[in-house]
Motif scaffolding. Structure first.
Motif, PDB file in Angstrom:
ATOM      1  N   LEU A 262       0.862  -1.190   0.000  1.00 46.26           N
ATOM      2  CA  LEU A 262       0.000   0.000   0.000  1.00 46.26           C
ATOM      3  C   LEU A 262       0.894   1.234   0.000  1.00 46.26           C
ATOM      4  O   LEU A 262       1.761   1.389   0.859  1.00 46.26           O
ATOM      5  N   HIS A 263       0.674   2.115  -0.998  1.00 46.93           N
ATOM      6  CA  HIS A 263       1.439   3.357  -1.123  1.00 46.93           C
ATOM      7  C   HIS A 263       0.582   4.574  -0.771  1.00 46.93           C
ATOM      8  O   HIS A 263      -0.599   4.623  -1.114  1.00 46.93           O
ATOM      9  N   ASP A 264       1.201   5.532  -0.113  1.00 46.24           N
ATOM     10  CA  ASP A 264       0.605   6.849   0.122  1.00 46.24           C
ATOM     11  C   ASP A 264       1.340   7.831  -0.777  1.00 46.24           C
ATOM     12  O   ASP A 264       2.494   8.176  -0.521  1.00 46.24           O
ATOM     13  N   VAL A 265       0.704   8.295  -1.862  1.00 45.64           N
ATOM     14  CA  VAL A 265       1.406   9.147  -2.823  1.00 45.64           C
ATOM     15  C   VAL A 265       1.407  10.618  -2.410  1.00 45.64           C
ATOM     16  O   VAL A 265       1.914  11.457  -3.149  1.00 45.64           O
ATOM     17  N   THR A 266       0.869  10.917  -1.232  1.00 38.87           N
ATOM     18  CA  THR A 266       1.014  12.276  -0.712  1.00 38.87           C
ATOM     19  C   THR A 266       2.377  12.445  -0.033  1.00 38.87           C
ATOM     20  O   THR A 266       2.746  13.533   0.364  1.00 38.87           O
ATOM     21  N   ASP A 267       3.118  11.334   0.080  1.00 40.74           N
ATOM     22  CA  ASP A 267       4.474  11.367   0.617  1.00 40.74           C
ATOM     23  C   ASP A 267       5.328  10.451  -0.261  1.00 40.74           C
ATOM     24  O   ASP A 267       5.586   9.294   0.081  1.00 40.74           O
ATOM     25  N   LEU A 268       5.767  10.957  -1.410  1.00 41.16           N
ATOM     26  CA  LEU A 268       6.448  10.138  -2.411  1.00 41.16           C
ATOM     27  C   LEU A 268       7.757   9.541  -1.918  1.00 41.16           C
ATOM     28  O   LEU A 268       8.146   8.451  -2.333  1.00 41.16           O
ATOM     29  N   GLU A 269       8.435  10.261  -1.024  1.00 44.60           N
ATOM     30  CA  GLU A 269       9.729   9.782  -0.545  1.00 44.60           C
ATOM     31  C   GLU A 269       9.605   8.625   0.442  1.00 44.60           C
ATOM     32  O   GLU A 269      10.543   7.863   0.634  1.00 44.60           O
ATOM     33  N   HIS A 270       8.451   8.504   1.089  1.00 40.86           N
ATOM     34  CA  HIS A 270       8.221   7.432   2.068  1.00 40.86           C
ATOM     35  C   HIS A 270       6.833   6.836   1.830  1.00 40.86           C
ATOM     36  O   HIS A 270       6.023   6.704   2.743  1.00 40.86           O
ATOM     37  N   SER A 271       6.575   6.450   0.587  1.00 44.01           N
ATOM     38  CA  SER A 271       5.201   6.122   0.194  1.00 44.01           C
ATOM     39  C   SER A 271       4.694   4.765   0.693  1.00 44.01           C
ATOM     40  O   SER A 271       3.496   4.570   0.827  1.00 44.01           O
ATOM     41  N   VAL A 272       5.592   3.810   0.963  1.00 41.79           N
ATOM     42  CA  VAL A 272       5.137   2.488   1.405  1.00 41.79           C
ATOM     43  C   VAL A 272       4.669   2.560   2.858  1.00 41.79           C
ATOM     44  O   VAL A 272       5.474   2.760   3.767  1.00 41.79           O
ATOM     45  N   VAL A 273       3.369   2.392   3.065  1.00 42.22           N
ATOM     46  CA  VAL A 273       2.804   2.502   4.414  1.00 42.22           C
ATOM     47  C   VAL A 273       2.291   1.164   4.948  1.00 42.22           C
ATOM     48  O   VAL A 273       1.965   1.042   6.128  1.00 42.22           O
ATOM     49  N   ALA A 274       2.212   0.160   4.079  1.00 44.62           N
ATOM     50  CA  ALA A 274       1.833  -1.183   4.530  1.00 44.62           C
ATOM     51  C   ALA A 274       2.384  -2.187   3.519  1.00 44.62           C
ATOM     52  O   ALA A 274       2.384  -1.930   2.312  1.00 44.62           O
ATOM     53  N   ILE A 275       2.869  -3.326   4.026  1.00 45.39           N
ATOM     54  CA  ILE A 275       3.445  -4.348   3.140  1.00 45.39           C
ATOM     55  C   ILE A 275       3.152  -5.718   3.719  1.00 45.39           C
ATOM     56  O   ILE A 275       3.132  -5.901   4.938  1.00 45.39           O
ATOM     57  N   SER A 276       2.891  -6.674   2.860  1.00 47.30           N
ATOM     58  CA  SER A 276       2.556  -8.027   3.305  1.00 47.30           C
ATOM     59  C   SER A 276       3.781  -8.745   3.869  1.00 47.30           C
ATOM     60  O   SER A 276       4.924  -8.325   3.665  1.00 47.30           O
TER      61      SER A 276
END
Length: 220
Positions: free
Chosen positions: A27-41
């Motif tokens: 899951l990416h948050d594109v409002t923070d491109l430098e730290h976009s990965v906010v959840a990973i399996s």
């Protein structure tokens, strides 16, 4: 993390259990491109971790606005840091204003399936039909674990086409590289200029100057 994306966290775990150990969900948050990965399996195929940046392909799409009329893109080629080729698909998450705020990405490793198919074909004595060669997409997604790796992969891809080492490039050749990097959206990332300067064997001031020239030409 954007609060509107919080409800998608559970979907990451759900899809991971449904699709199994050969599929990674991010899951990416594109409002923070430098730290976009906010959840990973738990299944991690790309080597990325929480806080990793957005990918080169997503940057290019956001820069060009190619995602405006799309809800998702499917079955394109993704490449992990170790060179593993994955089948990737991305669903765009939008807010009530129809702006993209996140992306739900699925990366699958089909090597086991390909080996099984090859074995069964050989076992039953069936020759697999010759498949027509498919045209590759215009860009391959590099699943980079850090901004530095993302910048290096992007520069390496472009410099490879020029076939001139950065330390031997003329100003015009460096400007050409900067123009292509800008088209790919790399300068949407904060703090990227210093990394680009280092990779192109020049100063940050020069990169800003080249970028200014590129933008002026594009606006004229």
């Amino acid at each position: 993390m954007n609060a509107e994306l919080d409800c998608y966290r559970a979907l990451v775990g759900f899809l991971s259990e449904v699709l199994g150990d050969d599929t990674e969900i991010i899951l990416h948050d594109v409002t923070d491109l430098e730290h976009s990965v906010v959840a990973i399996s738990k299944t991690n195929l790309s080597g990325r971790k929480l806080g990793a940046p957005v990918t080169n392909l997503m940057l290019k799409m956001l820069k060009e606005g190619r995602s405006k009329n799309k809800s998702y893109i499917t079955n394109y080629e993704g490449v992990a840091k170790d060179g593993t080729v994955l089948r990737s698909s991305t669903f765009f998450i939008r807010n009530t204003q129809d702006d993209i705020i996140g992306m739900l990405c699925i990366n699958s490793d089909y090597r086991k399936m390909e080996r099984v198919i090859a074995y069964l074909s050989q076992f039953v004595g069936v020759q697999r039909p010759i498949e027509k060669k498919k045209e590759k997409p215009p860009a391959v997604e590099h699943l980079s674990p850090s901004i530095e790796d993302l910048a290096k992969e992007s520069i390496k891809e472009i410099v490879g086409g020029v076939n001139i080492p950065p330390e031997r490039m003329s100003q015009e050749e460096r400007i050409e590289i900067i123009e292509k990097l800008n088209e790919n959206g790399i300068f949407l990332l904060k703090g990227i200029v210093s990394i680009v300067a280092q990779e192109l064997c020049t100063s940050e001031a020069s990169i800003y100057r080249y970028l200014s020239k590129v933008k002026k030409v594009q606006e004229s």
